[in-house]
Motif scaffolding. Structure first.
Motif, PDB file in Angstrom:
ATOM      1  N   LYS A  89      75.400  39.477  13.316  1.00 17.89           N
ATOM      2  CA  LYS A  89      75.321  39.694  11.874  1.00 17.89           C
ATOM      3  C   LYS A  89      73.867  39.925  11.499  1.00 17.89           C
ATOM      4  N   ARG A  90      73.657  40.851  10.575  1.00 16.26           N
ATOM      5  CA  ARG A  90      72.314  41.159  10.098  1.00 16.26           C
ATOM      6  C   ARG A  90      71.746  39.948   9.352  1.00 16.26           C
ATOM      7  N   ASP A  91      70.431  39.727   9.513  1.00 15.37           N
ATOM      8  CA  ASP A  91      69.767  38.637   8.808  1.00 15.37           C
ATOM      9  C   ASP A  91      68.284  38.966   8.729  1.00 15.37           C
ATOM     10  N   THR A  92      67.525  38.096   8.060  1.00 18.35           N
ATOM     11  CA  THR A  92      66.100  38.327   7.839  1.00 18.35           C
ATOM     12  C   THR A  92      65.311  37.074   8.160  1.00 18.35           C
ATOM     13  N   LEU A  93      64.216  37.251   8.895  1.00 21.24           N
ATOM     14  CA  LEU A  93      63.270  36.185   9.228  1.00 21.24           C
ATOM     15  C   LEU A  93      62.119  36.277   8.228  1.00 21.24           C
ATOM     16  N   THR A  94      61.840  35.203   7.519  1.00 19.40           N
ATOM     17  CA  THR A  94      60.752  35.215   6.536  1.00 19.40           C
ATOM     18  C   THR A  94      59.521  34.509   7.083  1.00 19.40           C
ATOM     19  N   GLY A  95      58.351  34.945   6.591  1.00 21.45           N
ATOM     20  CA  GLY A  95      57.090  34.338   7.015  1.00 21.45           C
ATOM     21  C   GLY A  95      56.520  34.920   8.291  1.00 21.45           C
ATOM     22  N   TYR A  96      57.007  36.084   8.686  1.00 22.28           N
ATOM     23  CA  TYR A  96      56.544  36.753   9.903  1.00 22.28           C
ATOM     24  C   TYR A  96      56.309  38.234   9.638  1.00 22.28           C
ATOM     25  N   LEU A  97      55.393  38.823  10.389  1.00 24.02           N
ATOM     26  CA  LEU A  97      55.172  40.265  10.391  1.00 24.02           C
ATOM     27  C   LEU A  97      55.525  40.823  11.760  1.00 24.02           C
ATOM     28  N   LYS A  98      56.073  42.043  11.776  1.00 21.50           N
ATOM     29  CA  LYS A  98      56.407  42.699  13.037  1.00 21.50           C
ATOM     30  C   LYS A  98      55.288  43.653  13.411  1.00 21.50           C
ATOM     31  N   THR A  99      54.869  43.576  14.669  1.00 26.75           N
ATOM     32  CA  THR A  99      53.868  44.469  15.220  1.00 26.75           C
ATOM     33  C   THR A  99      54.362  44.890  16.603  1.00 26.75           C
ATOM     34  N   GLU A 100      53.478  45.368  17.477  1.00 25.93           N
ATOM     35  CA  GLU A 100      53.891  45.794  18.817  1.00 25.93           C
ATOM     36  C   GLU A 100      53.017  45.153  19.875  1.00 25.93           C
ATOM     37  N   VAL A 101      53.584  45.065  21.066  1.00 24.37           N
ATOM     38  CA  VAL A 101      52.859  44.570  22.232  1.00 24.37           C
ATOM     39  C   VAL A 101      53.131  45.530  23.396  1.00 24.37           C
ATOM     40  N   LYS A 102      52.104  45.779  24.201  1.00 29.85           N
ATOM     41  CA  LYS A 102      52.263  46.648  25.375  1.00 29.85           C
ATOM     42  C   LYS A 102      52.834  45.818  26.524  1.00 29.85           C
ATOM     43  N   ILE A 103      53.916  46.309  27.094  1.00 31.33           N
ATOM     44  CA  ILE A 103      54.604  45.645  28.196  1.00 31.33           C
ATOM     45  C   ILE A 103      54.152  46.278  29.509  1.00 31.33           C
ATOM     46  N   THR A 104      53.898  45.433  30.532  1.00 26.53           N
ATOM     47  CA  THR A 104      53.501  45.948  31.847  1.00 26.53           C
ATOM     48  C   THR A 104      54.539  45.660  32.924  1.00 26.53           C
ATOM     49  N   ASP A 105      55.546  44.835  32.599  1.00 29.33           N
ATOM     50  CA  ASP A 105      56.600  44.497  33.560  1.00 29.33           C
ATOM     51  C   ASP A 105      57.508  45.714  33.755  1.00 29.33           C
ATOM     52  N   HIS A 106      57.525  46.259  34.971  1.00 28.18           N
ATOM     53  CA  HIS A 106      58.265  47.493  35.245  1.00 28.18           C
ATOM     54  C   HIS A 106      59.773  47.344  35.052  1.00 28.18           C
ATOM     55  N   ASP A 107      60.333  46.178  35.369  1.00 29.03           N
ATOM     56  CA  ASP A 107      61.769  45.965  35.170  1.00 29.03           C
ATOM     57  C   ASP A 107      62.133  45.987  33.695  1.00 29.03           C
ATOM     58  N   VAL A 108      61.304  45.386  32.852  1.00 33.65           N
ATOM     59  CA  VAL A 108      61.548  45.372  31.411  1.00 33.65           C
ATOM     60  C   VAL A 108      61.409  46.785  30.845  1.00 33.65           C
ATOM     61  N   ILE A 109      60.400  47.508  31.287  1.00 31.60           N
ATOM     62  CA  ILE A 109      60.203  48.893  30.833  1.00 31.60           C
ATOM     63  C   ILE A 109      61.395  49.749  31.243  1.00 31.60           C
ATOM     64  N   LYS A 110      61.896  49.549  32.449  1.00 32.23           N
ATOM     65  CA  LYS A 110      63.054  50.319  32.928  1.00 32.23           C
ATOM     66  C   LYS A 110      64.280  50.053  32.049  1.00 32.23           C
ATOM     67  N   LYS A 111      64.513  48.782  31.680  1.00 32.25           N
ATOM     68  CA  LYS A 111      65.669  48.440  30.849  1.00 32.25           C
ATOM     69  C   LYS A 111      65.556  49.007  29.438  1.00 32.25           C
ATOM     70  N   SER A 112      64.345  48.941  28.862  1.00 34.15           N
ATOM     71  CA  SER A 112      64.166  49.339  27.468  1.00 34.15           C
ATOM     72  C   SER A 112      63.795  50.807  27.310  1.00 34.15           C
ATOM     73  N   GLY A 113      63.215  51.394  28.360  1.00 31.68           N
ATOM     74  CA  GLY A 113      62.802  52.792  28.282  1.00 31.68           C
ATOM     75  C   GLY A 113      61.450  52.989  27.619  1.00 31.68           C
ATOM     76  N   THR A 114      60.725  51.895  27.348  1.00 34.59           N
ATOM     77  CA  THR A 114      59.427  52.017  26.698  1.00 34.59           C
ATOM     78  C   THR A 114      58.525  50.847  27.089  1.00 34.59           C
ATOM     79  N   ASP A 115      57.209  51.106  27.046  1.00 39.05           N
ATOM     80  CA  ASP A 115      56.267  50.030  27.337  1.00 39.05           C
ATOM     81  C   ASP A 115      55.712  49.388  26.071  1.00 39.05           C
TER      82      ASP A 115
END
Length: 115
Positions: free
Chosen positions: A27-53
């Motif tokens: 179910k859709r919901d909202t987290l308050t008191g946080y900001l969304k940003t990005e992080v660079k991933i270096t784990d090759h297995d995680v990158i393979k699953k998600s398709g992005t670093d």
């Protein structure tokens, strides 16, 4: 069952199938008191699953007007462990209460960040 909030790659069907072996219901919901940003991933297995670093990550601000939209999924204890294995060291799992009043786990930035 456990409740797990996702605002990023754990919402992707391909990541769910690779990580949990099934598509999650939530179910859709909202987290308050946080900001969304990005992080660079270096784990090759995680990158393979998600398709992005570059993955989304949320950082605590404590400001009520800062909000992150996502989905609260129901997962088993084993699936929660699989999610822990998927997430890299940049994340830590904490319990939080969401806009709906639901309490769920969420992966936040491992380093505390306050604006």
């Amino acid at each position: 069952m456990e409740k797990l909030f996702s605002y990023g790659t754990l919402q992707m069907e391909s990541v769910q199938l690779e990580t949990f072996g099934r598509l999650l219901q939530g179910k859709r919901d909202t987290l308050t008191g946080y900001l969304k940003t990005e992080v660079k991933i270096t784990d090759h297995d995680v990158i393979k699953k998600s398709g992005t670093d570059m993955h989304p990550i949320v950082k605590f601000t404590g400001i009520d007007s800062d909000r992150v939209k996502g989905t609260i999924f129901e997962v088993s204890a084993l699936e929660l462990k699989r999610a822990d294995d998927y997430e890299v060291d940049a994340y830590r799992r904490i319990k939080s209460t969401f806009k709906s009043g639901t309490t769920a786990w969420v992966y936040t930035a491992a380093e505390r960040f306050i604006v």
